[in-house]
Design an enzyme around this catalytic site. Sequence first.
Site, mmCIF file in Angstrom:
data_model
loop_
_atom_site.group_PDB
_atom_site.id
_atom_site.type_symbol
_atom_site.label_atom_id
_atom_site.label_comp_id
_atom_site.label_asym_id
_atom_site.label_seq_id
_atom_site.Cartn_x
_atom_site.Cartn_y
_atom_site.Cartn_z
ATOM 1 N N TYR A 17 10.064 -1.026 -26.152
ATOM 2 C CA TYR A 17 9.603 -0.375 -27.384
ATOM 3 C C TYR A 17 10.760 0.259 -28.158
ATOM 4 O O TYR A 17 10.664 1.395 -28.623
ATOM 5 C CB TYR A 17 8.530 0.678 -27.064
ATOM 6 C CG TYR A 17 7.453 0.162 -26.134
ATOM 7 C CD1 TYR A 17 6.617 -0.881 -26.521
ATOM 8 C CD2 TYR A 17 7.288 0.690 -24.860
ATOM 9 C CE1 TYR A 17 5.645 -1.382 -25.663
ATOM 10 C CE2 TYR A 17 6.320 0.197 -23.995
ATOM 11 C CZ TYR A 17 5.499 -0.834 -24.415
ATOM 12 O OH TYR A 17 4.546 -1.322 -23.562
ATOM 13 N N TYR A 144 -6.012 -0.024 -23.957
ATOM 14 C CA TYR A 144 -4.724 -0.694 -23.760
ATOM 15 C C TYR A 144 -4.749 -1.336 -22.383
ATOM 16 O O TYR A 144 -5.075 -0.693 -21.389
ATOM 17 C CB TYR A 144 -3.562 0.307 -23.850
ATOM 18 C CG TYR A 144 -2.233 -0.289 -23.408
ATOM 19 C CD1 TYR A 144 -1.466 -1.042 -24.289
ATOM 20 C CD2 TYR A 144 -1.762 -0.102 -22.113
ATOM 21 C CE1 TYR A 144 -0.259 -1.607 -23.880
ATOM 22 C CE2 TYR A 144 -0.564 -0.657 -21.696
ATOM 23 C CZ TYR A 144 0.184 -1.409 -22.587
ATOM 24 O OH TYR A 144 1.371 -1.969 -22.177
ATOM 25 N N ASP A 245 -9.997 -2.009 -15.246
ATOM 26 C CA ASP A 245 -8.534 -1.965 -15.260
ATOM 27 C C ASP A 245 -8.104 -0.613 -14.699
ATOM 28 O O ASP A 245 -8.069 0.382 -15.404
ATOM 29 C CB ASP A 245 -8.044 -2.161 -16.701
ATOM 30 C CG ASP A 245 -6.544 -1.982 -16.851
ATOM 31 O OD1 ASP A 245 -5.874 -1.623 -15.866
ATOM 32 O OD2 ASP A 245 -6.036 -2.182 -17.980
ATOM 33 N N LYS A 274 0.888 -0.759 -10.623
ATOM 34 C CA LYS A 274 1.681 0.467 -10.733
ATOM 35 C C LYS A 274 1.901 1.194 -9.407
ATOM 36 O O LYS A 274 2.850 0.918 -8.682
ATOM 37 C CB LYS A 274 1.078 1.399 -11.779
ATOM 38 C CG LYS A 274 1.284 0.921 -13.223
ATOM 39 C CD LYS A 274 0.871 1.970 -14.221
ATOM 40 C CE LYS A 274 0.994 1.511 -15.664
ATOM 41 N NZ LYS A 274 2.364 1.321 -16.122
#
Length: 430
Positions: A17, A144, A245, A274
Amino acid sequence: MNQSDILFDYKHIWHPYSSIIKPLPCYSVISAKGVHLKLQNGKKIVDGMSSWWSTIHGYNHPILNKSLIKQIRKMSHVMFGGITHPAAIALCRKLVKLTPEKLDCVFLSDSGSIAIEVAIKMLIQYWESLGQTRTKFLTIRNGYHGDTFSAMSISDPENSIHKIYNHFLPKNFFAKAPVSSFYDSWDPTDSISFKKIIEKHSFKIAGVILEPIVQGVGGMKFYHPKFLKEIKKLCKYYCIPLVFDEIATGFGRTGKLFAFQHANVIPDILCLGKAMTGGMITLAATLTTRKIADTISKSKANCFMHGPTYMGNPLACAVANANIKILEKNIWQQQISNIEKQLRIELLPLIKHPRVIDVRVLGAIGVVECFHYVNMKLIQKFFVKKGVWIRPFRKIIYIVPPYIINNDALKKLTNAIKDALNKDELFKNT
C-alpha cells in the site's frame, strides 16, 4: 544495514500500500523479541499490530523457534501432491478437533486471501456438481477479504481499497452492514436488506461470505452476534452454504477461540490464517463439511481443482502445531481478558475527545475512529518517536497487540494514541 541498503530499498522495493515514486518511510528492524521490535539505531519499540494480527505469542518464542529447527532438520518442504507428512496430518487433526464437528475436511494453502479463493472455488464447483451454475456471492458492506481478485470481488466495492479494480471484478451482491454494534441492543431491521437480496436472488447465489463479528480493514466495526444468527437461519432456509472468514479473528483475538462462537452458529466453510502459525510463516486453511467435499469430489473433474505449490509446507505445519499447543494451555483466555479490561479503561474515555467519532474494544482489539484521515507519514514517525509501532489506516487508529503484552507495554501504546490525538499536524483537513 548501511545507507546503501536503505537507499536501495527506497528506490527499488515496493512495500504494501505504498507508492514507488514517493514511498512512505520504512523503519529498519534488525531483530525482534517478545513484544518489541529493535530498530537499526538500537531503539526498541512496542509492537501494537502483532505484525498484522499474526504474532500472537510475541517474537522469537522459544517453543515456536524450536519446532522450526526440529522440522528443518528433517525437511523444509515437500510437494503435497501425492505426498503427505506427519506435520500436516498432526495439524489437520488439531484443526478438526478445535473447530465444530461437522467441519472435518481441511484444505491447506499459502495465505488468507488464497483461503478465501479456495472457498469461492469450492462453492462454484459444488454447485456445478449439483448441475447448477451459480457464480454470485452475497456478503455485506464494509467487508474486506483479501487482495487477490475473487477476494476483492466480495470486499466492499465502494468503501474499500480495491475500488480502482471494480471495472474488472465479478459483480456480487452486497447487503447493508448491520448497524447494531456488538454491545448494543439488537435492531431486527438490520437483517432486512440481506433478507431481501437472498429472497430475490437465492437461485444465483453460490454462497454467503462474512467476517464474523469483526469487520477488519472495511472500518474495524464490531456488529451484533444476533446478525449472524439471522443470516444462518436464512442460509439454512435457502440451502445456501455459509462461509466465515476468520483469518484475522481466529485463534482467540476476540476473546473466543473463533469469533463466530459469540453467536453460537456454525459455518459450512471456515477460512483460517494469520495467527495459525503464531506469525512465524505464512499458512492458511479452508475447512468444510463432508457433504460439500464429497459433492465436489463427484464433479466432472473428479477432484477439487486447486493445488498451491507450498500447500502443506512442513515448516509451516510444524510451527502451527506448536502454536496451537500453546493455545491449548488456555492461558490466552486470561491474557485476552486482561488486555480487554485495560483497553476499556484507557481507550474508552477517548470518546470525549473532539477529534474522535467512536471508540471500540473487543477482546484484544482496540479501535479509535477519528473524524479526519491520518497523515500516515507523520503519524508513523510520531509513533516510532514515542516508542511504539502502530499503523493506522484512513480515519482508524487501532491496536491488536500480542497476547503476551504486559500492562506497562500496553499502556505505552494507549498513551501514544492519546498523545497523537492532540497533534493537529498528524491529521488531514483539521
